[in-house]
Design an enzyme around this catalytic site. Structure first.
Site: not given
Ligand code: BG6
Ligand code: MG
Length: 221
Positions: A9-11, A17, A45-46, A49, A114-116, A118, A145, A169-170
């Site tokens: 996982d990333l964040d 972050t 977390k995870g 958005r 990662s779910a992000s 970004n 997730k 994972e965190d």
């Molecule tokens: C996850 C974070 O990695 O990404 C969440 O733990 C975050 O907090 C999710 O909401 C989505 O991220 P983003 O950057 O697409 O808004």
């Molecule tokens: Mg995380």
């Protein structure tokens, strides 16, 4: 089955972050007229958005139409992006770089799960991008997730089955996704939150590859 790949996982696992996501959600909640604690943030977390915004609105007892939701999600994302705009290696969490380098040297396949949406700029500005064989992020997935989709995509990307991968994972939801998907799992953080994981460590600091892999082979997990 032996572990041949690691899906990170990333964040909150590789980079510090998770607190920036929290700060941006809290700012949004405050702007909408309610507070949002760090304990309440554990549930986000995870989570994607979109799903995070739904959760936050519910918490504040607010109803918004689709257009308003999309504006609010953009607002939060703009704040988040400004918080991550000047990242460098200093945002890497303790022990991350030495472990990633050692895993690479020992021939493990490494992926991001990662779910992000970004993830790419964060991987680029921290240099992590050079060590990953495959990237599955919020742009590659439809389900958030605790659905294991992102980890399945990551495992497929490095040519391994779930049983051959360790997920790091965190978040409670991320560990639930790993367990549901049949992956080995390592929680980084609090045992009380991540108790469903095969193992929990406070951080990745000072753990060698052999110590890590031993946990999974000796106990045959
Ligand atoms: C996850 C974070 O990695 O990404 C969440 O733990 C975050 O907090 C999710 O909401 C989505 O991220 P983003 O950057 O697409 O808004
Ligand atoms: Mg995380």
């Amino acid at each position: 089955m032996d572990i041949k790949g690691v899906i990170f996982d990333l964040d909150g696992v590789l980079v510090d972050t998770a607190r920036f996501h929290y700060l941006a959600w809290r700012k949004l909640a405050n702007q909408l007229g309610f507070d949002f604690s760090e304990i309440e943030n554990e549930a986000l977390k995870g989570v994607s958005r979109k799903a995070s915004l739904e959760y936050l609105l519910k918490l504040g007892g607010l109803e918004k139409n689709d257009e308003e939701k999309s504006e609010l999600a953009s607002l939060k994302n703009d704040w988040y992006i400004s918080l991550i705009s000047n990242l460098d290696e200093s945002v890497l969490l303790p022990g991350v770089m030495p472990l990633i380098k050692a895993l690479k040297e020992e021939g493990f396949a490494l992926a991001l799960g990662s779910a992000s949406k970004n993830a790419m700029p964060v991987l680029e500005s921290t240099g992590l991008i050079h060590y990953l064989d495959y990237i599955a992020d919020g742009n590659s997935t439809e389900k958030s997730k605790p659905d294991p989709e992102v980890f399945y995509i990551a495992a497929r990307g490095i040519g391994l089955s779930p049983g051959e991968c360790l997920v790091v994972e965190d978040s409670e939801k991320g560990i639930a996704a790993a367990v549901e998907g049949g992956f080995h799992s390592l929680g980084i953080g609090d045992q009380e939150v991540l108790g469903e994981a095969d193992f929990v460590l406070a951080s990745l600091e000072n753990i060698t590859v052999s110590e890590l892999m031993e946990k999974f082979t000796v106990n045959n997990i």
